[in-house]
Design an enzyme around this catalytic site. Structure first.
Site, PDB file in Angstrom:
ATOM      1  N   ARG A  66       0.844  -1.199   0.000  1.00  0.00           N
ATOM      2  CA  ARG A  66       0.000   0.000   0.000  1.00  0.00           C
ATOM      3  C   ARG A  66       0.882   1.252   0.000  1.00  0.00           C
ATOM      4  NH1 ARG A  66      -5.173   1.363  -1.336  1.00  0.00           N
ATOM      5  NH2 ARG A  66      -6.228   2.626   0.236  1.00  0.00           N
ATOM      6  N   THR A  91      -8.980   0.421 -10.609  1.00  0.00           N
ATOM      7  CA  THR A  91      -8.439  -0.763  -9.917  1.00  0.00           C
ATOM      8  C   THR A  91      -8.614  -2.070 -10.714  1.00  0.00           C
ATOM      9  OG1 THR A  91      -8.954   0.348  -7.845  1.00  0.00           O
ATOM     10  CG2 THR A  91      -8.451  -1.963  -7.649  1.00  0.00           C
ATOM     11  N   THR A  93      -4.022  -1.115  -7.615  1.00  0.00           N
ATOM     12  CA  THR A  93      -4.756   0.126  -7.899  1.00  0.00           C
ATOM     13  C   THR A  93      -3.869   1.352  -7.958  1.00  0.00           C
ATOM     14  OG1 THR A  93      -6.623   1.481  -7.163  1.00  0.00           O
ATOM     15  CG2 THR A  93      -5.232   0.573  -5.439  1.00  0.00           C
ATOM     16  N   GLU A 135      -5.899   3.940  -7.549  1.00  0.00           N
ATOM     17  CA  GLU A 135      -7.069   4.570  -6.897  1.00  0.00           C
ATOM     18  C   GLU A 135      -8.089   5.032  -7.932  1.00  0.00           C
ATOM     19  OE1 GLU A 135      -9.882   5.301  -4.744  1.00  0.00           O
ATOM     20  OE2 GLU A 135      -9.306   7.301  -5.434  1.00  0.00           O
ATOM     21  N   ASP A 158      -7.755   8.298  -0.190  1.00  0.00           N
ATOM     22  CA  ASP A 158      -8.456   7.258   0.585  1.00  0.00           C
ATOM     23  C   ASP A 158      -8.400   7.550   2.083  1.00  0.00           C
ATOM     24  OD1 ASP A 158      -9.346   5.818  -1.559  1.00  0.00           O
ATOM     25  OD2 ASP A 158      -8.190   4.015  -1.144  1.00  0.00           O
ATOM     26  N   SER A 216      -8.056   0.942   2.918  1.00  0.00           N
ATOM     27  CA  SER A 216      -8.497   0.437   1.621  1.00  0.00           C
ATOM     28  C   SER A 216      -9.743  -0.421   1.791  1.00  0.00           C
ATOM     29  CB  SER A 216      -7.368  -0.408   1.022  1.00  0.00           C
ATOM     30  OG  SER A 216      -7.778  -1.068  -0.153  1.00  0.00           O
ATOM     31  N   SER A 217     -10.384  -0.734   0.668  1.00  0.00           N
ATOM     32  CA  SER A 217     -11.472  -1.719   0.658  1.00  0.00           C
ATOM     33  C   SER A 217     -11.082  -2.964  -0.110  1.00  0.00           C
ATOM     34  CB  SER A 217     -12.721  -1.128  -0.007  1.00  0.00           C
ATOM     35  OG  SER A 217     -13.120   0.032   0.649  1.00  0.00           O
ATOM     36  N   GLY A 272     -13.569  -1.910  -7.499  1.00  0.00           N
ATOM     37  CA  GLY A 272     -14.894  -1.341  -7.287  1.00  0.00           C
ATOM     38  C   GLY A 272     -15.000  -0.414  -6.095  1.00  0.00           C
ATOM     39  N   GLY A 273     -13.862   0.097  -5.617  1.00  0.00           N
ATOM     40  CA  GLY A 273     -13.915   1.026  -4.492  1.00  0.00           C
ATOM     41  C   GLY A 273     -14.526   0.359  -3.282  1.00  0.00           C
TER      42      GLY A 273
HETATM   43  O1  DON Z   1      -7.927   0.921  -1.884  1.00  0.00           O
HETATM   44  C1  DON Z   1      -9.088   1.088  -2.200  1.00  0.00           C
HETATM   45  O2  DON Z   1     -10.012   0.530  -1.648  1.00  0.00           O
HETATM   46  C2  DON Z   1      -9.405   1.996  -3.356  1.00  0.00           C
HETATM   47  N1  DON Z   1      -8.386   2.968  -3.556  1.00  0.00           N
HETATM   48  C3  DON Z   1      -9.635   1.165  -4.560  1.00  0.00           C
HETATM   49  C4  DON Z   1     -10.199   2.000  -5.663  1.00  0.00           C
HETATM   50  C5  DON Z   1     -11.069   1.203  -6.499  1.00  0.00           C
HETATM   51  O3  DON Z   1     -11.279   0.031  -6.374  1.00  0.00           O
HETATM   52  C6  DON Z   1     -11.737   1.926  -7.542  1.00  0.00           C
HETATM   53  N2  DON Z   1     -12.555   0.977  -8.253  1.00  0.00           N
HETATM   54  N3  DON Z   1     -12.990   0.383  -9.054  1.00  0.00           N
END
Ligand code: DON
Length: 625
Positions: free
Chosen positions: A131, A422, A440, A442, A462, A487-488, A510-511
């Site tokens: 990370r 991502t 990612t 981001e 984030d 993060s997710s 997918g955030g």
């Molecule tokens: O680390 C994370 O959770 C986010 N920065 C990830 C971003 C993300 O998955 C965007 N999506 N599709």
């Protein structure tokens, strides 16, 4: 300006969009958190990576190994490395470098990743943390503007301010030292060749460029000329794109290792790009790059339905914890009896998400900086108690976080968002070693800053934009020097709880909705008996920290009966046309030494491995026979 509105993503062309289009976009992928789910018209946003269609895909079988990832060129690079006797980790590096080239909006060496590695011989699962970190010069008010209010999301993203110290290469180098078989330099060859010979821009990449074209143009060279035509429009799908600068960067890293990136000319250029940004400079230094260290962490694991041991990424990701919390809550219900795509199953699973996201908002952050009650959060007794809050006839609405065992400090509510870009890749090699990696930069195209052929991340957004909540309580996920933003990402490996055999490898971009996409697939395979492709295909839906439940628009669950049924139970329903998961999974599909089929095998005999790729993106699954 409230914090929630300040971090909402807005599109520069929004004003020009018709009201109808705005309405259609009102509930975007990964967007069912408070600030976004029921926005005021002025707070509507367009996700940075627009959807690129739905292409039905057939399940894939192979005898020896399997790669599932977001782009066919990247998958082929991985399959070729495996065919040469490379390990899952070797293949992951080759896949990642090609993704950097052909899916530049999503991941690359300018960003970070989390990687679960299972070493079959050693029977050891490790969680590699690559990370990004906040620069040493970062302060808790990094994203507070001159007027004392938090910056708008894109005002923070575009430029140098949001750039964290990239972690991907240090992590991959360390993992390669431990688990690689082929020489490091060989793993860059497919990406170098494609960078020099060129590749055809994919439809999804072109759509992604179009969605960010105005911002790319505004940030200028070299990204503008690379992604855009002279008139500022996106380069079309099919255009041959060469990236000789990236080829040269890869050659330097192939020859000199990660040091070639973290020290010397490349590092100097990264720092110059960040700190000399004309309007939004950042604080990254050469010392930040030289001092970056990856971490090797204990995965977070839990048992689901007795037979399955589900393992994921621990903090600083909330992904593994929240997936396990969701499953741990659902364990107290007969989900199988409710069947997929029914009002009751959508309601019940959404309620579990609400409780998981409430805890996530309060407790999860970088464990090297704040105490995270991780074991308590996934404790089965704690989750059993929390599950008592779930009623089948009424939604919890806006959930309140629980008090898991091990809580040591009062925490404030975190409103940080993360939304679509991502990539996730799942790989199993011929020896049964496994990589599950979510990677990612981001936001789509990261910070939009391009250096030597690659894009720099915006991962610092984030973090929570404020250090305390409205009640003045300290937020766990606030910015601190050297800290990793929460993060997710939820790379996952599922084991047979009694034998320890690997049953499945899966994850998604997918955030913040990554948690929902990943949990949905696991429920599909484990509770509903679906094969990996069917589980990935299942309609996306979910909820986060309020009464809004989002349904994938036009899917099997987007029916009047389900929408009305949810409303009758108190849900606010949003139909979402950008629930663009990118699930990539591999399932063990063969017979074990004792003649028994793997727990998730649905067609034993068709191949040792079954692979699935998300119909919402361009990926494929492929292996060697
Ligand atoms: O680390 C994370 O959770 C986010 N920065 C990830 C971003 C993300 O998955 C965007 N999506 N599709």
């Amino acid at each position: 300006m409230t914090l929630s509105s300040s971090v909402t993503r807005r599109h520069p062309l929004l004003a020009a969009l018709s009201l109808a289009l705005v309405a259609a976009l009102s509930a975007c992928g990964g967007s069912n958190s408070g600030p976004v789910a029921s926005p005021e018209p002025s707070e509507q946003y367009v996700p940075p990576e627009p959807p690129s269609g739905y292409t039905p895909k057939a399940i894939t079988y192979a005898q020896k190994d399997m790669v599932s990832a977001a782009n066919p060129l990247a998958v082929q690079a991985g399959v070729d490395i495996l065919a040469k006797g490379g390990s899952a980790l070797d293949a992951a590096i080759a896949v990642q470098m090609v993704l950097n080239l052909v899916e530049p909006q999503s991941s690359g060496i300018g960003g970070g990743a989390f990687l679960l590695h299972f070493d079959k011989g050693a029977n050891s699962l490790l969680a590699y943390d690559g990370r990004e970190t906040a620069p040493a010069a970062a302060t808790p008010n990094l994203f507070i503007g001159a007027n004392g209010s938090p910056l708008g999301f894109l005002a923070a993203v575009d430029g140098g301010l949001s750039v964290g110290t990239p972690g991907l290469l240090r992590m991959l180098e360390a993992a390669h030292k431990a688990h690689g078989k082929l020489p490091w330099k060989d793993l860059f060859e497919p990406a170098i060749k494609l960078s020099e010979d060129g590749f055809a821009i994919s439809p999804r990449m072109s759509v992604s460029i179009a969605g960010s074209a105005a911002r790319i143009k505004a940030q200028g060279e070299p990204a503008a000329s690379y992604f855009l035509n002279a008139d500022g429009t996106a380069k079309a799908a099919g255009t041959l794109l060469k990236n000789p600068e990236l080829a040269a960067t890869f050659r330097a890293i192939a020859a000199g290792g990660a040091d070639a990136f973290y020290k010397g000319d490349i590092a100097r250029d990264i720092v110059a790009k960040v700190t000399k940004h004309p309007t939004n400079p950042g604080r990254l230094s050469e010392a930040d790059l030289a001092n970056y260290t990856h971490k090797v962490r204990e995965p977070v694991c839990g048992t689901y339905r007795v037979q399955y041991r589900v393992c994921g990424m621990p903090a600083p990701s909330s992904g593994g914890i929240a997936v396990l919390q969701t499953l741990g809550l659902l364990q107290n219900f007969d989900v199988a009896a409710l069947k997929p795509n029914t009002l009751d199953s959508v309601h019940l699973v959404s309620e579990a998400y609400r409780l998981a996201y409430a805890d996530r908002a309060l407790y999860v952050a970088d464990p090297d900086f704040v105490s995270v009650p991780q074991a308590g959060l996934v404790n089965a007794d704690y989750l059993k108690e929390r599950a008592k809050l779930i009623r089948m006839d009424q939604t919890i609405g806006t959930p309140t976080a629980g008090t898991p065992p091990g809580v040591s400090a009062a925490r404030g509510q975190d409103n940080s968002l993360n939304l679509p870009s991502t990539s996730h890749l799942s790989i199993v090699d011929r020896n049964g070693n496994v990589v599950s990696m979510t990677t990612t930069i981001e936001n789509g195209f990261g910070s939009l800053q391009m250096v030597r052929g690659f894009l720099l991340n915006n991962q610092l957004t984030d973090f929570s934009f404020t250090a305390t909540d409205a009640a003045g309580k300290p937020i766990a996920n606030s910015v601190q020097p050297g800290k990793r933003p929460r993060s997710s990402m939820a790379p996952t490996v599922v084991f047979n709880a009694s034998t320890g055999d690997v049953e499945a490898v899966i994850g998604s971009p997918g955030g913040s909705a990554i948690i929902q996409y990943t949990a949905k697939s696991l429920i599909g395979m484990i509770d509903w008996g679906l094969n990996v492709q069917q589980a990935i295909n299942l309609p996306n839906f979910g909820a986060q920290t309020n009464a809004t439940t989002s349904l994938e628009k036009g899917s099997l669950i987007d029916t009047a009966a389900i929408r009305d049924g949810l409303r009758a139970r108190g849900h606010t329903v949003a139909q979402t046309d950008t629930f663009t998961s990118g699930l990539h999974g591999v399932v063990y599909n063969g017979l074990r030494a004792n003649g028994q089929a793997g727990l998730l095998s649905r067609n034993p005999g068709a191949g040792t491995y079954a692979g699935g790729a998300d119909p919402r993106r361009e990926g494929i699954a492929k292996g060697n026979d």
